[in-house]
Design an enzyme around this catalytic site. Sequence first.
Site, PDB file in Angstrom:
ATOM      1  N   LYS A 190       2.650  -6.339   7.476  1.00  0.00           N
ATOM      2  CA  LYS A 190       3.726  -5.350   7.562  1.00  0.00           C
ATOM      3  C   LYS A 190       3.184  -4.076   8.215  1.00  0.00           C
ATOM      4  CE  LYS A 190       5.384  -2.131   4.970  1.00  0.00           C
ATOM      5  NZ  LYS A 190       5.656  -1.182   6.068  1.00  0.00           N
TER       6      LYS A 190
ATOM      7  N   GLU B  13       6.556   1.358   9.230  1.00  0.00           N
ATOM      8  CA  GLU B  13       7.939   1.392   9.733  1.00  0.00           C
ATOM      9  C   GLU B  13       8.057   2.304  10.959  1.00  0.00           C
ATOM     10  OE1 GLU B  13       6.739   2.271   6.867  1.00  0.00           O
ATOM     11  OE2 GLU B  13       7.821   3.894   5.870  1.00  0.00           O
TER      12      GLU B  13
ATOM     13  N   GLU C  24      -8.212   0.529   2.140  1.00  0.00           N
ATOM     14  CA  GLU C  24      -8.846   1.490   3.055  1.00  0.00           C
ATOM     15  C   GLU C  24      -7.971   2.734   3.031  1.00  0.00           C
ATOM     16  OE1 GLU C  24     -11.636   0.944   4.403  1.00  0.00           O
ATOM     17  OE2 GLU C  24     -11.843  -1.218   4.510  1.00  0.00           O
TER      18      GLU C  24
ATOM     19  N   GLY D 228      -2.488   5.850   2.870  1.00  0.00           N
ATOM     20  CA  GLY D 228      -2.840   7.001   2.042  1.00  0.00           C
ATOM     21  C   GLY D 228      -3.295   6.600   0.636  1.00  0.00           C
TER      22      GLY D 228
ATOM     23  N   GLU E  12      -6.499  15.931   2.301  1.00  0.00           N
ATOM     24  CA  GLU E  12      -6.382  15.300   3.618  1.00  0.00           C
ATOM     25  C   GLU E  12      -5.120  15.813   4.296  1.00  0.00           C
ATOM     26  OE1 GLU E  12      -5.237  11.120   3.962  1.00  0.00           O
ATOM     27  OE2 GLU E  12      -6.867  10.857   5.380  1.00  0.00           O
TER      28      GLU E  12
ATOM     29  N   CYS F  49      -8.250   8.649   9.557  1.00  0.00           N
ATOM     30  CA  CYS F  49      -8.748   8.669   8.172  1.00  0.00           C
ATOM     31  C   CYS F  49     -10.163   9.222   8.105  1.00  0.00           C
ATOM     32  CB  CYS F  49      -8.715   7.260   7.598  1.00  0.00           C
ATOM     33  SG  CYS F  49      -9.503   6.063   8.688  1.00  0.00           S
TER      34      CYS F  49
ATOM     35  N   THR G 174      -0.427   6.018  -1.908  1.00  0.00           N
ATOM     36  CA  THR G 174       0.173   4.683  -1.772  1.00  0.00           C
ATOM     37  C   THR G 174      -0.793   3.619  -2.280  1.00  0.00           C
ATOM     38  OG1 THR G 174       1.197   5.523   0.246  1.00  0.00           O
ATOM     39  CG2 THR G 174       1.443   3.182  -0.180  1.00  0.00           C
ATOM     40  N   GLY G 175      -2.068   3.798  -1.962  1.00  0.00           N
ATOM     41  CA  GLY G 175      -3.078   2.825  -2.398  1.00  0.00           C
ATOM     42  C   GLY G 175      -3.069   2.631  -3.909  1.00  0.00           C
TER      43      GLY G 175
HETATM   44  P1  NAD Z   1       1.156   5.481   3.931  1.00  0.00           P
HETATM   45  O1  NAD Z   1       0.329   5.225   2.742  1.00  0.00           O
HETATM   46  O2  NAD Z   1       2.316   6.380   3.809  1.00  0.00           O
HETATM   47  O3  NAD Z   1       1.741   4.127   4.528  1.00  0.00           O
HETATM   48  C1  NAD Z   1       0.904   3.071   4.906  1.00  0.00           C
HETATM   49  C2  NAD Z   1       1.678   1.778   4.832  1.00  0.00           C
HETATM   50  O4  NAD Z   1       2.042   1.540   3.495  1.00  0.00           O
HETATM   51  C3  NAD Z   1       2.970   1.747   5.637  1.00  0.00           C
HETATM   52  O5  NAD Z   1       3.107   0.463   6.219  1.00  0.00           O
HETATM   53  C4  NAD Z   1       4.043   1.961   4.589  1.00  0.00           C
HETATM   54  O6  NAD Z   1       5.270   1.396   4.924  1.00  0.00           O
HETATM   55  C5  NAD Z   1       3.435   1.255   3.397  1.00  0.00           C
HETATM   56  N1  NAD Z   1       3.882   1.719   2.077  1.00  0.00           N
HETATM   57  C6  NAD Z   1       4.266   2.958   1.711  1.00  0.00           C
HETATM   58  N2  NAD Z   1       4.569   2.980   0.389  1.00  0.00           N
HETATM   59  C7  NAD Z   1       4.376   1.725  -0.087  1.00  0.00           C
HETATM   60  C8  NAD Z   1       4.483   1.117  -1.360  1.00  0.00           C
HETATM   61  N3  NAD Z   1       4.871   1.810  -2.430  1.00  0.00           N
HETATM   62  N4  NAD Z   1       4.186  -0.180  -1.489  1.00  0.00           N
HETATM   63  C9  NAD Z   1       3.771  -0.900  -0.424  1.00  0.00           C
HETATM   64  N5  NAD Z   1       3.649  -0.382   0.817  1.00  0.00           N
HETATM   65  C10 NAD Z   1       3.925   0.917   0.994  1.00  0.00           C
HETATM   66  O7  NAD Z   1       0.138   5.972   5.039  1.00  0.00           O
HETATM   67  P2  NAD Z   1       0.474   6.454   6.504  1.00  0.00           P
HETATM   68  O8  NAD Z   1       1.118   7.793   6.405  1.00  0.00           O
HETATM   69  O9  NAD Z   1       1.148   5.378   7.269  1.00  0.00           O
HETATM   70  O10 NAD Z   1      -1.003   6.579   7.093  1.00  0.00           O
HETATM   71  C11 NAD Z   1      -1.796   7.662   6.845  1.00  0.00           C
HETATM   72  C12 NAD Z   1      -2.818   7.379   5.785  1.00  0.00           C
HETATM   73  O11 NAD Z   1      -3.563   6.199   6.098  1.00  0.00           O
HETATM   74  C13 NAD Z   1      -3.846   8.468   5.678  1.00  0.00           C
HETATM   75  O12 NAD Z   1      -4.059   8.821   4.345  1.00  0.00           O
HETATM   76  C14 NAD Z   1      -5.092   7.846   6.264  1.00  0.00           C
HETATM   77  O13 NAD Z   1      -6.289   8.417   5.805  1.00  0.00           O
HETATM   78  C15 NAD Z   1      -4.960   6.435   5.911  1.00  0.00           C
HETATM   79  N6  NAD Z   1      -5.768   5.574   6.791  1.00  0.00           N
HETATM   80  C16 NAD Z   1      -6.932   5.058   6.313  1.00  0.00           C
HETATM   81  C17 NAD Z   1      -7.742   4.275   7.129  1.00  0.00           C
HETATM   82  C18 NAD Z   1      -9.041   3.697   6.621  1.00  0.00           C
HETATM   83  O14 NAD Z   1      -9.586   2.807   7.273  1.00  0.00           O
HETATM   84  N7  NAD Z   1      -9.562   4.135   5.500  1.00  0.00           N
HETATM   85  C19 NAD Z   1      -7.340   4.015   8.439  1.00  0.00           C
HETATM   86  C20 NAD Z   1      -6.139   4.558   8.891  1.00  0.00           C
HETATM   87  C21 NAD Z   1      -5.360   5.340   8.047  1.00  0.00           C
END
Ligand code: NAD
Length: 489
Positions: free
Chosen positions: A175, A178, A250, A229, A385, A284, A232-233
Site C-alpha cells: 500500500k 495515498e 522504519e 512516522g 522531526e 527520515c 503511525t508506527g
Molecule cells: P505516515 O506515517 O503518515 O504514513 C505512512 C504510510 O502509513 C502511508 O501509506 C499511510 O497511508 C499509512 N498509514 C497512516 N496511518 C495508518 C494507520 N493507522 N494504519 C496503517 N497505515 C497507516 O508517514 P508519511 O507522512 O507518509 O511519511 C513521513 C514519515 O515517514 C516520517 O516520519 C519519516 O521519517 C518516515 N520515513 C522513515 C523512513 C525510514 O527508513 N526510517 C523512510 C522514509 C520515511
Amino acid sequence: MAKQYEMLVGGKWTKARNGATRDILDPASGELVAKVPESGREDVVAAIEAARAAFDHGPWRKTTALDRSKLLLKLADAIRGEAKMLAELETRNCGKPLAEAEFDVADAANCFEFYAGLATKIHGETMQVPANSLSFVVREPIGVCGQIIPWNYPLLMAAWKLAPALAAGNCVILKPSELTPLTALELARMVTQLEFPAGVVNVVTGPGAGAGEELASNMKVDKIAFTGGTVTGRKIMAAATSNIKKVTLELGGKNPNIFFADADLEAAVDGALFGAFANQGEVCSAGSKLLVERSLHKPLVEGMLKKIPRIKLGHGLTAGTKMGPLVSSAHREKVEAYIKIGQDEGAKLVCGGKRPAGKEFERGNFLEPTIFDNVKPTMRIAREEIFGPVLSVIPFDTEEEAIRIANDTEYGLAAAVWTKNVNKAMRVMQQIRAGIVWLNTYHPTFNEMPWGGYKQSGIGRELGLYGIEAYLETKQMNLNLDEAPIGWY
Ligand code: NAD
C-alpha cells in the site's frame, strides 16, 4: 485528460468497490496528474485473500529460487527500460527535483538486482546435537506480507519492500501512500508484464484510515512491514498484535550532523546543506540537527548562508531546480508551524522561513530552505522531526557535550561525524546510538548495507543481508536416526 489508474488485486486491475477515487495533484503546480482508486477495508481484504490464495495454493511456493531471481532481474531491467517515464512521474507526484528522482529510479532497479542475487543464496545450516539425530535449519518465506510505505521516496520504498519479500518467496500486498501511489502502480503494471503468478504482488491504493488499518490488523496477514512516522508506527505495532504478526518498522528520525573544528570547511558546508535540504528535507535520515564545535560555528553558518542561494526552488522538471515543493499544502502548514515554534522559542532565524515570492510559486507548496541558529538542545525544533527544509544549528564546546546532545533524542536512525582525526571519529561514532553513522559524508545509502534505527526509529533492518532475513522464517528439522522406539513408558 488525467490518467485514471486501477489497482492490482489477484492479477486483475480493479476499481475501489465503492467506486471512490482520489485526485493526485502535482505539488508544484496544483495540476491534476491522475486519479486513483480510494480503497477501503473491503478492497484490502480482497487483496489479502488473493495473496493468501497465491501463497497457500498457487504455483509461487514451487518456483525455484533461480526462477525468482530471474524474475527480479527482469523487473530491474523493466524499471531501467522505463526509467525516464518513472522519474518524471515521480517528480510530478511528489515534487522532488528530476535529478533526485532519476537517482531513486536507478537505485530501485539496483535494489531488485541485489535481491535477485540474494534469492539463490538463501540457505540453512546443520547442527551437531546431543542425540542420534540429523538436525538442520531451513529458511522459508513468512507467507503473506503487508507493506505500507510513505510519500517521500515512493518508488524506492516500494523496491526496498518488494525486492527482499519476493526474493524470499513471499506474497505481498503493497500500500503506497495515498499522496504518491503512481510509480508503485506503474511498477505493478510491469509485474503483470512478467511471469509472476496472479496474487503474488498486489498493490492497493488508499488512505491509512481503513485501508492501512485493515492491512495491519487482518488475521490472514503474516507480516507487516511499515515505513512512515513514529506515531503511525506505534498504531501499526498495536494493530499487529491481533495475530502476532512479524513486524518491521522504519520510522522517523531527528538526526545529528556533528562538525568538529578540524573538519574541512568546504566539505562541511556542502555536507550540512545536502544533509538538511536534499529531497526538500523530507527524509527520515535528514541531518536536521546540526552540532558544530564553537570555533567552526561562525565560518560554517556563514559558508552555508553564502551557498543557500544556489538551492534554486522550482518545479522539479525545470532544469536547474535544486529544491521542489513540499508534498502537500497540509504538510507545508505543519512545517510552517514548526518555523513559528522556533521563532517563539527564541532561536535565531538566519535564512528562509517563508514561502518564496513569484508567480511560478503561487500554486505550489513551496517553502524556502530555512536555518535557525543558536538553537538550544531543549527546543522543540531541536527535538521533533519536522520533515521539511528546516535546519537547527547548535554550537558545542567539547566532544562529550556533542555526544550527549546527539544522543539526547527519542530517535536513533542516522548521524554523521565530520573530522580529520580518525581516533576522535571512531570514539564518537561508537558512542552514537543510531543505526547508521557516516564519517565526512551525509546520506549515502547502499543496497548492500543494513538500514534502520535504534530506539523509536524502528524495529528491524531493511537492505543488505539483514533485509532478506526480515522476510524469512526459521525452521529446525530433526531426523531421528535410531530405529528403536524411545521406550520412555
Ligand atoms: P505516515 O506515517 O503518515 O504514513 C505512512 C504510510 O502509513 C502511508 O501509506 C499511510 O497511508 C499509512 N498509514 C497512516 N496511518 C495508518 C494507520 N493507522 N494504519 C496503517 N497505515 C497507516 O508517514 P508519511 O507522512 O507518509 O511519511 C513521513 C514519515 O515517514 C516520517 O516520519 C519519516 O521519517 C518516515 N520515513 C522513515 C523512513 C525510514 O527508513 N526510517 C523512510 C522514509 C520515511
